[in-house]
Design a protein around this motif. Structure first.
Motif, PDB file in Angstrom:
ATOM      1  N   ASP A  47       3.247   1.521   3.731  1.00 59.87           N
ATOM      2  CA  ASP A  47       1.899   2.275   3.297  1.00 59.87           C
ATOM      3  C   ASP A  47       2.554   3.597   2.695  1.00 59.87           C
ATOM      4  OD1 ASP A  47      -0.085   0.662   4.097  1.00 59.87           O
ATOM      5  OD2 ASP A  47      -0.025   1.101   6.127  1.00 59.87           O
ATOM      6  N   ILE A  48       3.697   4.017   3.283  1.00 62.41           N
ATOM      7  CA  ILE A  48       4.315   5.112   2.891  1.00 62.41           C
ATOM      8  C   ILE A  48       4.842   5.018   1.386  1.00 62.41           C
ATOM      9  CG2 ILE A  48       6.273   6.832   3.290  1.00 62.41           C
ATOM     10  CD1 ILE A  48       5.992   6.171   6.177  1.00 62.41           C
ATOM     11  N   PHE A  49       5.334   3.679   1.155  1.00 63.93           N
ATOM     12  CA  PHE A  49       5.879   3.473  -0.249  1.00 63.93           C
ATOM     13  C   PHE A  49       4.677   3.676  -1.183  1.00 63.93           C
ATOM     14  CE2 PHE A  49       6.539  -0.089  -3.662  1.00 63.93           C
ATOM     15  CZ  PHE A  49       7.623   0.522  -3.987  1.00 63.93           C
ATOM     16  N   ASP A  50       3.701   2.788  -0.814  1.00 72.93           N
ATOM     17  CA  ASP A  50       2.448   2.966  -1.595  1.00 72.93           C
ATOM     18  C   ASP A  50       1.826   4.365  -2.154  1.00 72.93           C
ATOM     19  OD1 ASP A  50       1.635   0.197  -2.293  1.00 72.93           O
ATOM     20  OD2 ASP A  50       0.117   0.033  -0.828  1.00 72.93           O
ATOM     21  N   LEU A  51       1.881   5.172  -0.986  1.00 74.42           N
ATOM     22  CA  LEU A  51       1.581   6.457  -1.343  1.00 74.42           C
ATOM     23  C   LEU A  51       2.530   7.105  -2.217  1.00 74.42           C
ATOM     24  CD1 LEU A  51      -0.033   9.087  -0.759  1.00 74.42           C
ATOM     25  CD2 LEU A  51       1.536   9.592   0.987  1.00 74.42           C
ATOM     26  N   MET A  53       4.488   5.382  -4.599  1.00 79.12           N
ATOM     27  CA  MET A  53       4.336   4.902  -6.063  1.00 79.12           C
ATOM     28  C   MET A  53       3.157   5.215  -6.561  1.00 79.12           C
ATOM     29  SD  MET A  53       4.414   0.691  -6.924  1.00 79.12           S
ATOM     30  CE  MET A  53       2.604   0.479  -6.267  1.00 79.12           C
ATOM     31  N   HIS A  54       1.970   5.441  -5.940  1.00 79.70           N
ATOM     32  CA  HIS A  54       0.709   5.638  -6.702  1.00 79.70           C
ATOM     33  C   HIS A  54       0.434   7.135  -6.742  1.00 79.70           C
ATOM     34  CE1 HIS A  54      -1.009   1.728  -6.742  1.00 79.70           C
ATOM     35  NE2 HIS A  54      -0.452   1.560  -5.589  1.00 79.70           N
ATOM     36  N   GLY A  55       1.574   7.892  -6.092  1.00 78.20           N
ATOM     37  CA  GLY A  55       1.339   9.384  -6.211  1.00 78.20           C
ATOM     38  C   GLY A  55       2.539   9.949  -7.339  1.00 78.20           C
ATOM     39  N   ALA A  56       3.250   9.088  -7.641  1.00 74.94           N
ATOM     40  CA  ALA A  56       4.497   9.421  -8.520  1.00 74.94           C
ATOM     41  C   ALA A  56       3.946  10.204  -9.728  1.00 74.94           C
ATOM     42  CB  ALA A  56       5.473   8.421  -8.552  1.00 74.94           C
TER      43      ALA A  56
END
Length: 71
Positions: A47-51, A53-56
């Motif tokens: 979930d942290i990785f998703d945040l 990746m999608h926030g970059a």
């Protein structure tokens, strides 16, 4: 900073729309992960990785805005 200047505004905006909004239904991951962050349930590494990746793309957009304002 030269690398940041070489990235086009259109590319950054397209990245924000596509990665920031993906998947578009039922709700974007970025919205879901930000809600989880606010609720304190963002604990799993995926979930942290998703945040991140999608926030970059939005961080890139903010960097380009800051760069254009300070020049």
């Amino acid at each position: 900073m030269k690398a940041l200047d070489n990235i086009s505004w259109l590319a950054v905006i397209v990245l924000c729309v596509l990665l920031g909004g993906a998947p578009f239904t039922p709700e974007p991951h970025l919205v879901e992960k930000l809600r989880m962050l606010m609720q304190g349930t963002l604990v799993r590494p995926i979930d942290i990785f998703d945040l991140v990746m999608h926030g970059a793309p939005f961080l890139l957009l903010l960097a380009k805005i800051a760069r254009s304002v300070t020049r």
